[in-house]
Design a protein around this motif. Structure first.
Motif, PDB file in Angstrom:
ATOM      1  N   PRO A 195       0.812  -1.218   0.000  1.00 32.67           N
ATOM      2  CA  PRO A 195       0.000   0.000   0.000  1.00 32.67           C
ATOM      3  C   PRO A 195       0.848   1.271   0.000  1.00 32.67           C
ATOM      4  O   PRO A 195       0.444   2.285  -0.560  1.00 32.67           O
ATOM      5  CB  PRO A 195      -0.812  -0.113   1.294  1.00 32.67           C
ATOM      6  CG  PRO A 195      -0.084  -1.082   2.146  1.00 32.67           C
ATOM      7  CD  PRO A 195       0.613  -2.021   1.217  1.00 32.67           C
TER       8      PRO A 195
ATOM      9  N   LEU B 296       8.641   3.745   0.134  1.00 36.58           N
ATOM     10  CA  LEU B 296       8.862   2.351   0.548  1.00 36.58           C
ATOM     11  C   LEU B 296       8.416   1.359  -0.518  1.00 36.58           C
ATOM     12  O   LEU B 296       7.276   1.375  -0.968  1.00 36.58           O
ATOM     13  CB  LEU B 296       8.079   2.070   1.837  1.00 36.58           C
ATOM     14  CG  LEU B 296       7.918   0.582   2.220  1.00 36.58           C
ATOM     15  CD1 LEU B 296       9.270  -0.057   2.524  1.00 36.58           C
ATOM     16  CD2 LEU B 296       6.986   0.425   3.421  1.00 36.58           C
TER      17      LEU B 296
ATOM     18  N   CYS C 187       5.903   2.008   6.507  1.00 39.54           N
ATOM     19  CA  CYS C 187       5.315   0.659   6.529  1.00 39.54           C
ATOM     20  C   CYS C 187       4.133   0.569   7.495  1.00 39.54           C
ATOM     21  O   CYS C 187       4.225   1.002   8.641  1.00 39.54           O
ATOM     22  CB  CYS C 187       6.391  -0.346   6.927  1.00 39.54           C
ATOM     23  SG  CYS C 187       5.765  -2.029   6.986  1.00 39.54           S
ATOM     24  N   THR C 188       3.047  -0.038   7.023  1.00 43.13           N
ATOM     25  CA  THR C 188       1.870  -0.240   7.875  1.00 43.13           C
ATOM     26  C   THR C 188       1.868  -1.645   8.485  1.00 43.13           C
ATOM     27  O   THR C 188       0.887  -2.040   9.122  1.00 43.13           O
ATOM     28  CB  THR C 188       0.575  -0.070   7.065  1.00 43.13           C
ATOM     29  OG1 THR C 188       0.501  -1.135   6.117  1.00 43.13           O
ATOM     30  CG2 THR C 188       0.532   1.267   6.332  1.00 43.13           C
TER      31      THR C 188
ATOM     32  N   CYS D 231       1.286  -4.278   7.075  1.00 46.39           N
ATOM     33  CA  CYS D 231       0.065  -4.956   6.606  1.00 46.39           C
ATOM     34  C   CYS D 231       0.325  -6.409   6.208  1.00 46.39           C
ATOM     35  O   CYS D 231      -0.601  -7.207   6.133  1.00 46.39           O
ATOM     36  CB  CYS D 231      -0.529  -4.201   5.424  1.00 46.39           C
ATOM     37  SG  CYS D 231       0.429  -4.373   3.901  1.00 46.39           S
TER      38      CYS D 231
ATOM     39  N   ALA E 190       1.250  -7.601   3.293  1.00 48.09           N
ATOM     40  CA  ALA E 190       0.976  -7.982   1.903  1.00 48.09           C
ATOM     41  C   ALA E 190       2.249  -8.489   1.222  1.00 48.09           C
ATOM     42  O   ALA E 190       2.200  -9.390   0.380  1.00 48.09           O
ATOM     43  CB  ALA E 190       0.406  -6.793   1.133  1.00 48.09           C
ATOM     44  N   CYS E 191       3.389  -7.919   1.601  1.00 47.99           N
ATOM     45  CA  CYS E 191       4.657  -8.333   1.008  1.00 47.99           C
ATOM     46  C   CYS E 191       4.991  -9.771   1.415  1.00 47.99           C
ATOM     47  O   CYS E 191       5.339 -10.606   0.575  1.00 47.99           O
ATOM     48  CB  CYS E 191       5.769  -7.387   1.431  1.00 47.99           C
ATOM     49  SG  CYS E 191       5.786  -7.031   3.197  1.00 47.99           S
TER      50      CYS E 191
ATOM     51  N   VAL F 296       8.442  -7.834   7.315  1.00 43.80           N
ATOM     52  CA  VAL F 296       7.921  -7.070   8.457  1.00 43.80           C
ATOM     53  C   VAL F 296       8.865  -7.203   9.656  1.00 43.80           C
ATOM     54  O   VAL F 296       9.153  -6.225  10.346  1.00 43.80           O
ATOM     55  CB  VAL F 296       6.488  -7.529   8.813  1.00 43.80           C
ATOM     56  CG1 VAL F 296       6.001  -6.837  10.078  1.00 43.80           C
ATOM     57  CG2 VAL F 296       5.541  -7.234   7.655  1.00 43.80           C
TER      58      VAL F 296
ATOM     59  N   ILE G 204      11.811  -4.902   9.134  1.00 48.29           N
ATOM     60  CA  ILE G 204      11.450  -3.484   9.290  1.00 48.29           C
ATOM     61  C   ILE G 204      11.303  -3.148  10.776  1.00 48.29           C
ATOM     62  O   ILE G 204      11.842  -2.154  11.264  1.00 48.29           O
ATOM     63  CB  ILE G 204      10.148  -3.191   8.497  1.00 48.29           C
ATOM     64  CG1 ILE G 204      10.462  -3.225   6.995  1.00 48.29           C
ATOM     65  CG2 ILE G 204       9.547  -1.843   8.903  1.00 48.29           C
ATOM     66  CD1 ILE G 204       9.250  -3.178   6.087  1.00 48.29           C
TER      67      ILE G 204
END
Ligand code: SF4
Ligand code: SF4
Length: 732
Positions: free
Chosen positions: A312, A320, A392-393, A395, A397-398, A409, A412
């Motif tokens: 996103p 990012l 970065c949220t 989320c 998705a990656c 994640v 990060i």
């Protein structure tokens, strides 16, 4: 052996010797770099599950096949690489003698048939992959794609090599057909026979084609050996260990989803009561402070960009990209490696570990790389820009998309941990949230004695733990559910439905404090542990004497749901946690709740990242909605595993979004394009973000954002006043 065979044999032997020597050197270098990372003993547990998962994911291509045609094409190319390596081996017999072949299996019809079929399918597969890469090349007009930022020549090089090796495999067989030395029948090898029909009867043709095939294959090996960061080629070998050593091999998808890794130093979880920043590693400040699995992750990235295509942040113009982040860390690790391998590096007090003599003969580029801060702006020469880190949220998705199970994640958050705990460097607006967590136990800074205010005006009593002992579920209200106006309506709806269904539940009331999710995701592990330990203690007391199966918690916030269910175990809190949509789906399916009036006007559903992707709860909210609404649910194009974040996760809820398009606006546009008048959500933060997005578009009168529980309540108790639309602005 004829003169041609003498030449082809010498050529094949020479180039193979050079290639193998370079390959061994490259592998040793990669192993040395990966071993620079910190210990990760937990990666060696449960080897049977790990092996099984690795086989299922690679042989079954479970991630790639979600990408349809490209996944199928890649599967054939992968199988071709493994099986047709035998034909490269066979070429060594053919350079020596044009009638040569693999011993034992080299004359079996079944081997001829299998390799023929795989060759043809691999040719089709690689042509498809080449077409996809070309069609999506970033250099085409208007060409932003998942390949943006990937090293394109490497992809083209690998694909051409594969195609040429396959073609020369058929040419070798063709010459054998043309010279009448081919033993496989026409029915098993029709393509080889067709190629043979157009080739001349040249006795040495087989050996010449074989040496060309070997030269092409060895050129590939030489090029990748000279480029150890060429993940598009090396992933053929590294994907296997990377998947084997994934964090949670038993999880069906996204091993790096759900819980965050605990903060570790020297491979051991850090206990803040004893931790000392001069002796223990707090997060990651230098690339060698990632675990060896992190360095293996970086080495394995294929640069495919699937993570980037779903991110996103990247899709709304933020700096990012999970792919580019991994590539930056990889390139930095390998460029800094000579310095580290020479004994260089900083100790935890920032002092250089190497002597001058150790660094005396070091490449100046390696020394310059070692000087770069891991987090820093372009002017500071940083490897990762702070705007990248804080966009970065979390989320997931990656992580969900990555075909080789890279755990973005975790990396990060590890970098955030150092920035927050040691450097006190993070977006300043999040400081208020952290102070509120420390001082008031909730991100809004609301007085603790107002935690139960949401119960006022309900026409039934909400029992507190302690007042009743025989509750089945502890209703974890959460800070949003207790203090934020819109979320309070969801809390009341859930309590009303539980009461209606006769479920025995109780709340902690003022005994509850923030689950710690925003503190942990921003990198403040200290505050997380403080809050989490307090909650674990309170919950253990509330459930005293009960076995785990009876320590049931229902939560409306997916962040609390995730933290309590997946992370409190790291601190001694074992509970059975369900999301309210799961419990409501159960109550409807067992007839304890009966929807009587379908909600009309069209409904779409937004999957919260921490409910869906991180915890695989996709069906329950849809089941509830399916029972409560008129007609079918209208899905957005990006739904379920590929749902698009609302922009609030990873503590982004408490940071300003200054760069690019707002993520919530992007999502709201997608929701509104479905034509649905109701956007159902299952998370208080999604509710806030999407409501703000709808209001920002001036569509607050046409489109309503409400929780799944509220939709169900309207259907179960249509006569009950619902308190108007949930569109009030919130703080935070
Ligand atoms: S977790 Fe989400 S926001 Fe963060 S890098 Fe991955 S896809 Fe992007
Ligand atoms: S991190 Fe994974 S998904 Fe992203 S580019 Fe690398 S291999 Fe592809």
């Amino acid at each position: 052996m004829g003169s041609v065979q003498i030449v082809t044999t010498i050529l094949a032997a020479a180039i193979t010797a050079v290639a193998v020597w370079l390959a061994v050197r490259a592998v040793l270098k990669m192993v040395a770099v990966i071993r620079l990372g910190q210990p990760a003993p937990e990666r060696f547990t449960d080897k049977v599950t790990r092996a099984r998962t690795m086989l299922v994911e690679t042989a079954g291509h479970t991630r790639m096949l979600k990408w349809g045609v490209v996944g199928a094409a890649h599967w054939f190319v992968m199988v071709g690489f493994v099986v047709l390596s035998l034909l490269v081996l066979e070429a060594y017999f053919e350079v020596v003698s044009p009638t040569g072949g693999l011993p034992i299996i080299g004359h079996w019809t079944i081997f001829g048939l299998a390799t023929e079929v795989i060759t043809v399918l691999s040719v089709v597969g690689i042509l498809v992959l080449m077409a996809i890469r070309l069609r999506n090349r970033p250099s085409r007009p208007g060409g932003r794609s998942r390949f943006t930022g990937s090293t394109m020549w490497q992809g083209y090089f690998v694909e051409w090599i594969v195609l040429l090796v396959l073609i020369f495999g058929l040419v070798i067989r063709g010459f054998k057909v043309a010279t009448d030395h081919f033993e496989y029948p026409f029915w098993a090898t029709p393509v080889s026979h067709a190629v043979g029909a157009v080739l001349p009867d040249w006795q040495d043709g087989t050996s010449v084609a074989a040496v060309i095939k070997i030269i092409i294959s060895m050129t590939w090996l030489i090029v990748i050996s000279l480029n150890v960061t060429m993940g598009v080629a090396w992933h053929r070998f590294l994907a296997f260990p990377n998947i084997f050593f994934k964090r949670e091999p038993a999880r069906p998808a996204g091993s790096g989803l759900g819980a965050l890794r605990p903060m570790t130093s020297q491979g051991k979880p850090l206990d803040f009561e004893e931790a000392d920043p001069e002796k223990d590693q707090f997060g990651v400040a230098h690339v060698e402070q990632f675990s060896w699995k992190g360095l293996l992750d970086f080495s394995t990235c294929t640069e495919c960009g699937r993570c980037q295509s779903q991110c996103p942040a990247w899709n709304t113009g933020k700096p990012l990209s999970p792919k580019l982040l991994i590539l930056s860390l990889r390139d930095h690790a390998y460029a800094k490696a000579p310095y580290l391998l020479a004994g260089g590096g900083k100790d935890l007090t920032g002092e250089e570990k190497a002597t001058q003599a150790q660094l005396a003969h070091l490449d100046v580029l390696a020394l310059a790389e070692a000087d770069k801060p891991l987090i820093g702006t372009a002017e500071e020469g940083g490897v990762i820009d702070p705007d990248v880190l804080w966009s970065c949220t979390t989320c997931g998705a990656c992580v969900e998309q990555c075909p080789v199970d890279i755990e973005h994640v975790d990396h990060i958050v590890d970098m955030r941990r150092y920035q927050v705990l040691i450097e006190s460097s993070f977006p300043s607006e999040a400081g208020v949230m952290l102070r509120n967590l420390e001082n008031k136990g909730n991100p809004w800074g609301a007085p603790q004695n107002t935690r139960e205010d949401w119960t006022k005006g309900l026409d039934f009593e909400v029992p507190r733990v302690g007042e009743v002992d025989d509750f089945e579920y502890l209703f974890w209200v959460g800070c949003a559910g207790a203090f934020e106006d819109r979320a309070k309506k969801t809390t009341r709806a859930v309590a009303t439905l539980l009461n209606e269904a006769g479920v025995k539940f109780a709340i902690l009331g003022e005994g509850e404090t923030c689950s710690g999710d925003p503190a942990r995701r921003i990198g403040n592990e200290f505050v997380f542990q403080m809050l989490a330990q307090q909650n674990v203690e309170t919950l253990n007391e509330a459930f005293e004497g009960r076995e785990k199966a009876k320590r049931k918690i229902v939560a409306t916030c997916p962040h609390c749901f995730n933290t309590l269910g997946n992370e409190y175990g790291q601190l001694g809190g074992e509970f059975e946690v369900v999301h309210h949509t799961q419990l409501l789906a159960h109550l409807v399916s067992t007839g304890k709740l009966t929807p009587v009036q379908p909600v009309d006007g069209g409904v779409t559903y937004h999957d919260p990242c921490y409910l869906g992707r991180h915890n695989r709860v996709f069906a329950a909210p849809r089941e509830v909605l399916g029972d409560a609404i008129e007609g079918d649910l209208t899905e957005m194009p990006r739904n379920s595993e590929r749902s698009f974040c609302c922009g609030a996760g990873g503590a982004r809820m408490w940071m300003e979004e200054k760069i690019g398009k707002r993520i919530n606006v992007d999502r709201v546009e997608e929701a509104m394009a479905t034509g649905a008048r109701t956007v159902a959500v299952g998370c208080p933060f999604c509710s806030t973000m999407l409501s703000d997005g709808v209001n920002g578009k001036g569509a607050g009168e046409q489109v309503e954002v409400i929780d799944v529980a509220t939709v169900l309540l309207r259907s179960v108790k249509p006569e009950q006043p619902q308190g108007g639309k949930e569109t009030a602005p919130v703080g935070g």
